[in-house]
Design an enzyme around this catalytic site. Structure first.
Site, short mmCIF file in Angstrom:
data_model
loop_
_atom_site.label_atom_id
_atom_site.label_comp_id
_atom_site.label_asym_id
_atom_site.label_seq_id
_atom_site.Cartn_x
_atom_site.Cartn_y
_atom_site.Cartn_z
N LYS A 49 -35.17 21.75 -48.60
CA LYS A 49 -36.38 22.47 -48.20
C LYS A 49 -37.38 21.50 -47.59
CE LYS A 49 -35.69 26.05 -51.68
NZ LYS A 49 -36.00 26.65 -52.98
N GLN A 93 -39.59 25.57 -58.05
CA GLN A 93 -38.15 25.75 -58.01
C GLN A 93 -37.64 26.30 -59.34
OE1 GLN A 93 -36.28 25.46 -55.30
NE2 GLN A 93 -34.32 25.81 -56.31
N ASP A 116 -42.75 32.26 -52.31
CA ASP A 116 -41.53 32.96 -52.74
C ASP A 116 -41.76 34.46 -52.95
OD1 ASP A 116 -39.18 31.44 -53.00
OD2 ASP A 116 -39.97 30.39 -54.76
N1 GUN Z 1 -33.72 28.89 -57.16
C1 GUN Z 1 -32.69 29.46 -56.51
N2 GUN Z 1 -33.15 30.18 -55.45
C2 GUN Z 1 -34.49 30.05 -55.45
C3 GUN Z 1 -35.53 30.57 -54.60
O1 GUN Z 1 -35.32 31.30 -53.64
N3 GUN Z 1 -36.79 30.20 -54.95
C4 GUN Z 1 -37.05 29.41 -56.02
N4 GUN Z 1 -38.32 29.13 -56.29
N5 GUN Z 1 -36.13 28.92 -56.83
C5 GUN Z 1 -34.85 29.24 -56.53
#
Ligand code: GUN
Length: 281
Positions: A49, A93, A116
């Site tokens: 990311k 995350q 998110d």
């Molecule tokens: N862990 C796995 N997929 C995601 C996601 O899309 N966002 C976040 N914050 N954590 C994740």
């Protein structure tokens, strides 16, 4: 003939458009990422990311915490990021260490920086049919992919396997908002194949190899959200690709389907939050 839903190709197209837009901007968005614990997959995702953001011209920084981090430490960091005008997007995350109250942490993020779309504010907007600041990344990526290939949703029977807050529930709601008829299946569902066989669009978000060719009807559209390594270390999805693609009209591969679309959506969301924060300037 089965058409592959190519997430990499669409991601690259989205990145090209985003980059062109970002190159023209004087002020850039800043994405702050928090990661706690040492889940190896999470570390790879977070690195990815950050690198992707930087390649596009989005500022990004990661704050790492050990697995014994306290809720207070995380809450205090998020409070600091919420009040920092230079930070326009915040991502925590998941998964968080098991002693941490996930909802409490996520809900401490300001909704207008919740990249998110997972705070109760934003998911509440989604589930009440109103517009959240942004939509959750994986569901948004799935809809972008379906739209790119001109797949009609209205009146179609969409079956979602999985009821997580990250994927299953929001994607079901987003499909419902687009006038699909939606069924959600989960680990306690009886006679799963009888239900999935009635799907025009089947979305599997389980993380286990469960969808074989006996689970689908001819010409079904199949979206595979699962990603894990099998006992030989090979990346696999929920769907038996070779068996299912003999019958499906469209199918998303793993890797190269939903995964790239999740990160593309994250970058779109980062820009949307930035634009929203600057709309009155
Ligand atoms: N862990 C796995 N997929 C995601 C996601 O899309 N966002 C976040 N914050 N954590 C994740």
């Amino acid at each position: 003939m089965t058409i592959i839903l190519d997430g990499k190709k669409l991601r690259d197209k989205i990145f090209k458009d985003l980059k062109a837009k970002l190159d023209k901007m004087n002020k850039k968005p800043t994405l702050a990422v928090i990661i706690a614990g040492d889940n190896p997959a999470s570390k790879i995702y977070v690195n990815n990311k950050k690198k992707t953001a930087e390649n596009l011209g989005i500022n990004s920084f990661v704050t790492e915490y050990p697995s014994n981090v306290t809720e207070e430490e995380l809450l205090s960091k998020i409070k600091e990021l919420n009040s920092d005008k230079n930070i326009t997007a915040i991502l925590v995350q998941l998964p968080l260490p098991s002693h941490i109250n996930k909802s409490k942490i996520l809900n401490s993020i300001s909704p207008e920086k919740d990249v998110d779309g997972l705070t109760t504010y934003n998911s509440g907007k989604l589930f009440s049919g109103e517009k959240p600041f942004v939509y959750p990344c994986t569901p948004k990526g799935i809809l972008l992919l379906l739209d790119e290939y001109g797949i009609e949703l209205e009146g179609k029977h969409a079956v979602v396997i999985g009821r997580s807050s990250l994927v299953g529930k929001p994607v079901a709601q987003m499909l419902l908002n687009r006038n699909a008829t939606v069924t959600i299946c989960h680990s306690k569902t009886k006679n799963l194949a009888d239900i999935t066989k009635t799907a025009d669009i089947l979305i599997s978000a389980v993380g286990k190899n469960i969808v074989g060719e006996k689970y689908i009807k001819n010409n079904c559209v199949v979206i595979d959200v699962g990603i894990f390594r099998d006992e030989f270390g090979k990346l696999r999805g929920d769907v038996d690709f070779d068996g299912v693609s003999k019958h499906a009209s469209y199918i998303s591969p793993v890797p190269g389907g939903v995964g790239p679309m999740t990160i593309a959506s994250l970058m779109i969301n980062t820009l949307e939050l930035f634009d929203n924060a600057n709309k009155d300037c």
